[in-house]
Scaffold this motif. Structure first.
Motif, PDB file in Angstrom:
ATOM      1  N   LYS A   1      43.631  36.639  30.081  1.00 21.26           N
ATOM      2  CA  LYS A   1      42.435  36.764  30.913  1.00 21.26           C
ATOM      3  C   LYS A   1      42.219  38.243  31.188  1.00 21.26           C
TER       4      LYS A   1
ATOM      5  N   ASP B   1      31.160  33.332  40.336  1.00 21.22           N
ATOM      6  CA  ASP B   1      32.477  32.942  39.845  1.00 21.22           C
ATOM      7  C   ASP B   1      33.285  32.369  41.015  1.00 21.22           C
TER       8      ASP B   1
ATOM      9  N   PHE C   1      44.557  29.024  38.664  1.00 20.67           N
ATOM     10  CA  PHE C   1      43.154  28.597  38.547  1.00 20.67           C
ATOM     11  C   PHE C   1      42.791  28.300  37.091  1.00 20.67           C
TER      12      PHE C   1
ATOM     13  N   SER D   1      47.815  33.666  40.770  1.00 20.42           N
ATOM     14  CA  SER D   1      46.686  32.800  41.147  1.00 20.42           C
ATOM     15  C   SER D   1      45.737  32.601  39.981  1.00 20.42           C
ATOM     16  N   THR D   2      45.571  33.666  39.176  1.00 20.86           N
ATOM     17  CA  THR D   2      44.688  33.534  38.007  1.00 20.86           C
ATOM     18  C   THR D   2      45.233  32.469  37.061  1.00 20.86           C
TER      19      THR D   2
ATOM     20  N   VAL E   1      36.357  31.525  41.303  1.00 19.07           N
ATOM     21  CA  VAL E   1      37.701  32.098  41.464  1.00 19.07           C
ATOM     22  C   VAL E   1      37.621  33.397  42.268  1.00 19.07           C
ATOM     23  N   ARG E   2      36.654  34.222  41.939  1.00 11.84           N
ATOM     24  CA  ARG E   2      36.494  35.481  42.674  1.00 11.84           C
ATOM     25  C   ARG E   2      36.195  35.194  44.147  1.00 11.84           C
TER      26      ARG E   2
ATOM     27  N   ALA F   1      35.920  24.001  43.246  1.00  9.80           N
ATOM     28  CA  ALA F   1      37.319  23.777  42.876  1.00  9.80           C
ATOM     29  C   ALA F   1      37.706  22.309  43.008  1.00  9.80           C
TER      30      ALA F   1
ATOM     31  N   GLN G   1      39.415  34.070  45.808  1.00 11.39           N
ATOM     32  CA  GLN G   1      40.427  35.132  45.953  1.00 11.39           C
ATOM     33  C   GLN G   1      39.974  36.198  46.949  1.00 11.39           C
TER      34      GLN G   1
ATOM     35  N   ASP H   1      48.100  27.177  45.709  1.00 10.10           N
ATOM     36  CA  ASP H   1      48.029  28.635  45.668  1.00 10.10           C
ATOM     37  C   ASP H   1      48.509  29.212  46.992  1.00 10.10           C
TER      38      ASP H   1
ATOM     39  N   LEU I   1      39.395  26.311  36.239  1.00  8.69           N
ATOM     40  CA  LEU I   1      38.424  27.027  37.071  1.00  8.69           C
ATOM     41  C   LEU I   1      38.192  28.452  36.582  1.00  8.69           C
ATOM     42  N   ALA I   2      39.136  29.016  35.858  1.00 11.58           N
ATOM     43  CA  ALA I   2      39.002  30.397  35.375  1.00 11.58           C
ATOM     44  C   ALA I   2      39.067  30.382  33.846  1.00 11.58           C
TER      45      ALA I   2
END
Lengths: 229, 362
Positions: A9, B354, A50, A46-47, B356-357, B275, B360, A167, A55-56
């Motif tokens: 990523k 996004d 997700f 966390s990346t 995720v952003r 999510a 976070q 998380d 999700l990512a």
């Protein structure tokens, strides 16, 4: 159960260039495992979590949940996968503040298409299991932080997901309450629930079945003592 | 109720204090629009009623082009074709407000040739009781010395009252029941159809439609028809539309700001929904439904308040308040449409973020 293959990523850095949040991570998690992912802040924990939850979207590599390659699905199909196969637990609980505990826990069931009655019944059963029935009509602001996280775990469990992705679930809790939450996760794992928990607390990570360490977006094979918050 | 509306309702009900300001602005705008529109409509109806009192917009009479034919009409010998009334109704449809049937003949009275007018019993301000009961135009009454009785063709008639002056030829008229006038003239049917049009209907346009309708009769447009057209043009109606458009723009701006602030404050909550598996449509629906609900609540309160305010200030509005519900419904409907449109840019921007952003950084 969960297979992560060469997951990469990459983000564009604000000042130009690229940041590699994940750099070719490969991982296999079996059904019923309790895996703790540890690493410094910014190591990609966390990346990775997700990304495992759909999700990512990764820059390269893929995630397989059961027989499904997650990122071969379109966005709406991944959302449907999250509704039924994945349960997320967050560090800051992320409960919907204007809903009661019962409604918060019922929310994923409603999103999955259950009727109001079915969702409420399922949520009530989960809250009962977590010892939170007495608090079902309370709003999150009326709960202690430990209780909020129990409700957050209940919300993640209500649709019976294949995997619970947590998380930093103890990141906002005092040590005693954090132990209680990990106790709960261990109980759930004991009942067969697959759990992946991101944490920077090695003491709590040690209570998981397996520890996976990340450093700068890659798996780290150094001794765990060197991976501290 | 699906998840998106349910979330929007719960959010607004529990956090109603946050939405109160936007709701109040929408309510104030809706109240202004409703009150203005109700007062304006009441004024327009009052003007239309005053114009109607001046006489009919159009009069249908027997067609006559020769002196002889005109004389026969004046003598009451020529009646309108029996089909004329039905043809008028068919030609004007809903634009026709009322038809008054009359038979007009002329007789010598008090040394003057006066119009003797047969009318429906309820057409005059005072009731006519039986064939010998009459009402007098103000000028005729003055010439007759306001006597209680009058003789016509050897018959003694009882005067029920004197009509208010119109300043026209009718001030010289003698009014009696239509059947009595028909018996007096030996004529069946009528020789005048006086047409009143709905407010805002052009008398010129109606005249043109009747001319094309082959009535077998002539159509006379009275001057008051021109007055009606002019009055309607000079009313508030020309300016109300643009004023309401400005108010709708202000309401939309308010709702855009409210939606933007709401989405900004709920970034983490909305990312959490994603999510948990919420589809883009669910998140979009929750935001749009919230804005629509806010607009509906504010406009409903405002419309009701505006109607009450207008009724309190204007007796004409109070008398017609039962008809205000359709305006209130239209106001709420327009507000909901504005509410949805105003929230679309913010909602689309939100689902494009996004998650995720957001999670976070939140």
């Amino acid at each position: 159960m969960i297979r992560v293959d060469n997951l990469t990523k990459t983000f564009a850095a604000p000042g130009g260039g690229e940041v590699h949040a994940l750099a070719g991570v490969s991982l296999w998690i079996d059904r019923g495992e309790f895996v703790a992912v540890v690493g410094r802040s910014g190591s990609g924990k966390s990346t990775l979590l997700f990304a495992m939850g759909g999700l990512a979207t990764p820059t390269a590599g893929h995630v397989q949940l059961g027989e499904t390659r997650v990122y071969d699905l379109d966005r709406e199909a991944r959302a449907a996968l999250r509704r039924t196969e994945v349960g997320f637990v967050f560090q800051t609980f992320n409960l919907v503040p204007y809903l009661t505990c019962l409604e918060n826990v019922a929310l994923p069931a409603l999103l999955a298409g259950s009727s109001r009655g079915e969702a409420t019944d399922a949520a009530a059963r989960v809250l009962e299991r977590l010892g939170m029935s007495a608090r079902s009509r309370h709003r999150p602001a009326q709960l202690s932080v430990g209780e909020r996280q129990r409700v957050g775990i209940g919300r993640a469990l209500v649709n019976g997901p294949r995997v619970l992705l947590a998380d930093e679930p103890t990141g906002n809790l005092d040590p005693a309450t954090a132990d209680q939450v990990v106790d709960l996760l261990r109980e759930l794992n004991g009942e067969g629930q697959t759990i992946v928990m991101v944490t920077h607390d090695l003491r709590l990570a040690a209570r998981a079945g397996r520890i996976v360490r990340l450093r700068s977006g890659a798996l780290d094979t150094d001794p765990p003592e060197r991976v501290t918050a | 109720m699906t998840t998106a509306p349910w979330l929007a309702v719960r959010e607004l009900v529990v956090r109603r204090g946050r939405a109160a300001l936007a709701c109040a602005v929408i309510a104030a705008i809706a109240a202004t629009v409703t009150a203005t529109e109700l007062v304006a409509r009441a004024r327009e109806e009052a003007v239309a009623a005053q114009i109607d009192a001046m006489g009919p917009a159009l009069t249908v009479v027997p067609r006559g082009t020769s002196t002889g034919e005109l004389a026969r009409y004046e003598l009451g010998e020529a009646a309108l074709p029996a089909s004329a009334e039905a043809a008028v109704r068919a030609a004007l449809g809903r634009d026709l407000r009322a038809i008054e049937r009359r038979l007009v003949v002329h007789r010598e009275l008090a040394g003057t040739r006066v119009p003797v007018v047969g009318v429906a019993a309820d057409a005059l301000p005072m009731p006519l009781h039986g064939p010998d009961s009459v009402a007098l135009g103000s000028e005729l009454a003055r010439r007759l010395g306001n006597e209680a009785g009058v003789a016509l063709d050897g018959r003694e008639l009882r005067v029920e009252g004197v009509l208010p002056s119109t300043g026209g030829v009718e001030d010289l008229g003698l009014f009696l029941p239509l059947a009595a006038a028909q018996a007096l003239a030996g004529v069946e049917g009528v020789n005048e159809l006086r047409l009143s049009l709905r407010a805002g209907v052009s008398s010129r346009g109606a005249e043109a439609r009747l001319t094309r309708a082959s009535l077998g009769a002539a159509v006379i447009r009275s001057d008051r028809g021109d007055v009606a057209d002019r009055e309607a043009q000079e009313s508030l109606s020309r300016h109300r539309g643009s004023a309401y458009a400005v108010m709708a723009a202000v309401a939309a701006l308010c709702l855009v700001i409210a939606a933007h602030l709401d989405a900004a404050e709920r970034r983490v909550e909305l990312a959490t929904l994603v999510a948990l598996g919420a589809s883009r449509r669910t998140v979009l629906g929750a935001l749009l439904f919230r804005s629509a609900l806010l607009a509906a609540a504010g406009s409903a309160l405002g419309a009701a308040g505006g109607a009450a305010l207008a009724a309190a200030q204007d007796p004409a509005v109070a008398a017609a308040l039962a008809r205000a519900w359709s305006l209130c419904v239209a106001t709420v409907g327009a507000a909901v449409a504005v509410g949805v449109a105003a929230a679309i840019p913010t909602a689309l921007a939100t689902i494009a973020r996004d998650p995720v952003r957001e999670l976070q950084e939140g």
